[in-house]
Design a protein around this motif. Structure first.
Motif, PDB file in Angstrom:
ATOM      1  N   VAL A 122       0.842  -1.191   0.000  1.00 27.46           N
ATOM      2  CA  VAL A 122       0.000   0.000   0.000  1.00 27.46           C
ATOM      3  C   VAL A 122       0.881   1.245   0.000  1.00 27.46           C
ATOM      4  N   GLY A 123       0.606   2.163  -0.920  1.00 24.10           N
ATOM      5  CA  GLY A 123       1.331   3.429  -0.940  1.00 24.10           C
ATOM      6  C   GLY A 123       0.518   4.530  -0.291  1.00 24.10           C
ATOM      7  N   ARG A 124       1.189   5.428   0.402  1.00 26.39           N
ATOM      8  CA  ARG A 124       0.521   6.569   1.041  1.00 26.39           C
ATOM      9  C   ARG A 124       1.358   7.827   0.829  1.00 26.39           C
ATOM     10  N   THR A 125       0.699   8.978   0.880  1.00 28.34           N
ATOM     11  CA  THR A 125       1.454  10.227   0.744  1.00 28.34           C
ATOM     12  C   THR A 125       1.757  10.866   2.081  1.00 28.34           C
ATOM     13  N   TRP A 126       1.105  10.441   3.149  1.00 29.44           N
ATOM     14  CA  TRP A 126       1.251  11.154   4.423  1.00 29.44           C
ATOM     15  C   TRP A 126       1.648  10.208   5.544  1.00 29.44           C
ATOM     16  N   ASP A 127       2.229  10.789   6.575  1.00 35.45           N
ATOM     17  CA  ASP A 127       2.673  10.030   7.739  1.00 35.45           C
ATOM     18  C   ASP A 127       3.066  11.017   8.824  1.00 35.45           C
ATOM     19  N   SER A 128       2.770  10.686  10.069  1.00 34.80           N
ATOM     20  CA  SER A 128       3.122  11.589  11.166  1.00 34.80           C
ATOM     21  C   SER A 128       4.618  11.648  11.379  1.00 34.80           C
ATOM     22  N   GLY A 129       5.315  10.554  11.016  1.00 34.86           N
ATOM     23  CA  GLY A 129       6.763  10.528  11.187  1.00 34.86           C
ATOM     24  C   GLY A 129       7.224  10.310  12.608  1.00 34.86           C
ATOM     25  N   SER A 130       6.268  10.213  13.561  1.00 35.00           N
ATOM     26  CA  SER A 130       6.660  10.094  14.965  1.00 35.00           C
ATOM     27  C   SER A 130       6.810   8.655  15.412  1.00 35.00           C
ATOM     28  N   GLY A 140       4.430  -1.178 -10.989  1.00 33.55           N
ATOM     29  CA  GLY A 140       4.137  -2.425 -10.285  1.00 33.55           C
ATOM     30  C   GLY A 140       4.848  -2.572  -8.962  1.00 33.55           C
ATOM     31  N   GLU A 141       5.355  -1.461  -8.411  1.00 37.01           N
ATOM     32  CA  GLU A 141       6.080  -1.531  -7.137  1.00 37.01           C
ATOM     33  C   GLU A 141       5.148  -1.475  -5.927  1.00 37.01           C
ATOM     34  N   ILE A 142       3.941  -0.967  -6.114  1.00 33.40           N
ATOM     35  CA  ILE A 142       2.905  -1.005  -5.087  1.00 33.40           C
ATOM     36  C   ILE A 142       1.617  -1.494  -5.739  1.00 33.40           C
ATOM     37  N   ASP A 143       0.669  -1.925  -4.909  1.00 32.90           N
ATOM     38  CA  ASP A 143      -0.575  -2.491  -5.431  1.00 32.90           C
ATOM     39  C   ASP A 143      -1.752  -1.537  -5.339  1.00 32.90           C
ATOM     40  N   THR A 144      -1.642  -0.480  -4.563  1.00 30.91           N
ATOM     41  CA  THR A 144      -2.753   0.449  -4.418  1.00 30.91           C
ATOM     42  C   THR A 144      -2.283   1.742  -3.782  1.00 30.91           C
ATOM     43  N   TYR A 145      -2.967   2.835  -4.091  1.00 33.25           N
ATOM     44  CA  TYR A 145      -2.725   4.096  -3.385  1.00 33.25           C
ATOM     45  C   TYR A 145      -3.924   5.005  -3.541  1.00 33.25           C
ATOM     46  N   ASP A 146      -4.001   5.996  -2.687  1.00 33.76           N
ATOM     47  CA  ASP A 146      -5.080   6.973  -2.659  1.00 33.76           C
ATOM     48  C   ASP A 146      -4.736   8.095  -3.642  1.00 33.76           C
ATOM     49  N   VAL A 147      -5.509   8.211  -4.738  1.00 34.19           N
ATOM     50  CA  VAL A 147      -5.183   9.145  -5.816  1.00 34.19           C
ATOM     51  C   VAL A 147      -5.741  10.525  -5.505  1.00 34.19           C
TER      52      VAL A 147
END
Length: 539
Positions: free
Chosen positions: A61-69, A272-279
């Motif tokens: 799963v790919g994502r664009t955001w993360d708290s990083g904490s 093909g490096e990830i299977d899904t992400y929030d567009v």
């Protein structure tokens, strides 16, 4: 304004306006959490296959955001914690398809006649992750206590939405019975318990691991366990929990990759490096929709919508004819069909479509710019007038705001559109300095706070709506504990403010999840959270 709901569309679209808006904002940004969306969509139709998938199946799963904490503790209500919400953590109750509370970790509950005592019977045999034992009533009491600890719950969000201030006591009557005693009766308490603000955690895990270690790998009861060793801001993993009390996960492992750049994220998907992400990018949404053999696109709507706020304290916005002219000038069909490429629908009322108490088909303003010009002339403004309009400068707001500016220009208004940082927008809105604004807002299942927002005493009433009848209806709705009567009052309040013309609701809000066709039964559910509970990979 009376009668707007009955108007019918009369004119064709102005495609040139669309192009101006598309230049201003080509992409749609995703909202995070706080909302309780209730539409869900799956990456495949229901199938008779048990969907076991291949041994060792891994979803990326790919994502664009993360708290990083690296803090995943659900008691903190940080966004990253709820990235895994439906899969790792669970609440006493959940919502069914009708947005009504339903059994979950509690298999049943009873309510006293005065709505002050709620008794929950827990499922027996529910196990915590990593061998921390069976969930007991003492763990529920402990989980509520953690929300009262400012060292852990460093935001008021959980406390407010759960109604902690109204809880007199929480007691474990026995190992599988929890009794909540409230200070005041609350017919919505099961709804509050069904939300993600009270996830049940293991007392033993917190005490044995210590807070710092626990926050890195909190222990839940869901079908997946959070794996140790994630890298904040880069990668996290969950693994199948073999002792799960319900239907076991079909995937063995889910890997979450944090890729902050949208372009890099799209490239990873297409390589093909990830299977899904929030567009987030609407151009990409259109591209994926046009290639169904290569990509499956899930479009899931949330209980949120865009709206135009009109502050009637400003002249000439205090004239009902002027407010009606503004409504007549806006082509919502263009906004939905052309700008949002058919992925959104027109709003139907004050509360978003997917809210339990939303009105159906009450709000259907006509698009009729010629009639709008006539009303302006009748109001004494045949040549229009100059007005300031504000919107946050995020990509979600800028495009629709530019469209609205162009619509208003077509009827002779001279609109100075200011797209500013959200903090600037908020300061000016609080100070009552914005005549017209475009904003996106969401509504939970319980609409009380959304309705109270526009009462005369509210500090966040940015349109300065001041109607004693509206105040009376909202106060009565909040106090009423008969659900049928409550629904009637909610409807009255919505009709009141929509008829005023001070709020013009525009469109629904959706998120778009692109998925590899081999991935089946991936779903977007309550609160627009991705869940892998039923997902599998087809060989």
């Amino acid at each position: 304004m009376k009668g707007i709901k009955n108007f019918k569309r009369s004119n064709r679209k102005y495609l040139a306006l669309l192009m101006a808006a598309l230049t201003a904002a080509a992409s749609l940004s995703a909202c995070s959490g706080s909302t309780s969306g209730d539409a869900s969509q799956s990456s495949s139709a229901k199938t008779e296959n048990n969907g076991s998938g291949a041994a060792g199946s891994v979803l990326r799963v790919g994502r664009t955001w993360d708290s990083g904490s690296g803090n995943f503790d659900p008691a903190t209500f940080s966004g990253i914690s709820f990235q895994f919400g439906p899969d790792v953590f669970e609440s006493l109750l959940t919502y069914n398809d009708k947005q009504e509370p339903a059994p979950y970790l509690a298999e049943s509950w009873e309510t006293s006649d005065d709505l002050k005592t709620y008794t929950f019977k827990l499922r027996e045999g529910v196990q915590f992750h990593y061998g921390f034992g069976e969930m007991k009533a003492s763990d529920v009491v402990f989980s509520v206590g953690r929300l009262l600890d400012p060292a852990i719950n460093n935001t008021a969000t959980n406390s407010t939405n759960l109604g902690l201030a109204n809880i007199e006591s929480v007691e474990a009557a026995d190992d599988y019975t929890v009794v909540f005693t409230l200070k005041e009766g609350d017919v919505f308490f099961p709804d509050k318990v069904a939300r993600s603000y009270l996830t049940i955690t293991s007392q033993k895990a917190v005490e044995d691991m210590g807070l710092e270690e626990y926050q890195k790998r909190p222990i839940g009861t869901g079908p997946f366990m959070l794996e140790e060793g994630g890298v904040p801001g880069e990668k996290y993993c969950t693994v199948k929990f073999d002792d799960y009390w319900g239907q076991k996960a079909k995937l063995d492992r889910v890997e979450y990759y944090v890729i902050p750049d949208d372009v890099t994220l799209a490239n990873a998907m297409e390589a093909g490096e990830i299977d899904t992400y929030d567009v987030n990018n609407l151009e990409k949404v259109e591209e994926y929709m046009a290639d169904p053999d290569t990509y499956v696109l899930l479009n899931a709507r949330d209980s949120a919508q865009s709206y135009i706020g009109i502050n009637a304290n400003f002249e000439p916005l205090n004239d009902p004819k002027v407010r009606e002219a503004i409504a007549l000038s806006i082509d919502r069909d263009m906004v939905c069909d052309e700008y949002f490429k058919g992925t959104e629908e027109k709003s139907k009322g004050f509360l978003p479509t997917f809210c339990r108490y939303a009105l159906e088909d009450y709000w259907n303003p006509e698009y009729n710019p010629e009639k709008a010009k006539q009303l302006l002339a009748e109001a004494g403004y045949p040549d229009g007038f100059a007005i300031d309009m504000y919107a946050p400068n995020d990509t979600l707001s800028a495009g629709p705001a530019t469209l609205v500016q162009q619509f208003l220009t077509q009827i002779g208004l001279k609109v100075d559109l200011q797209t500013v940082d959200f903090g600037v927008w908020l300061d000016k809105a609080k100070a009552g300095e914005i005549p017209i604004y475009l904003f996106w807002d969401s509504c939970p299942v319980i609409p009380d706070n959304v309705l109270k927002q526009f009462t005369s005493e509210s500090t966040i009433n940015y349109i300065a709506y001041n109607d004693p009848e509206y105040d009376r209806i909202v106060a009565a709705a909040v106090e009423e504990n008969d659900l049928a009567k409550k629904a009637e009052l909610y409807n009255e309040a919505q009709k009141n403010i929509m008829d005023s013309g001070c709020l013009y609701t525009m469109t629904t809000y959706s998120i778009h999840q692109v998925v590899n066709p081999r991935v089946k039964d991936l779903k977007i559910t309550t609160g627009l959270m991705l869940t892998c509970r039923e997902a599998y990979i087809e060989e």
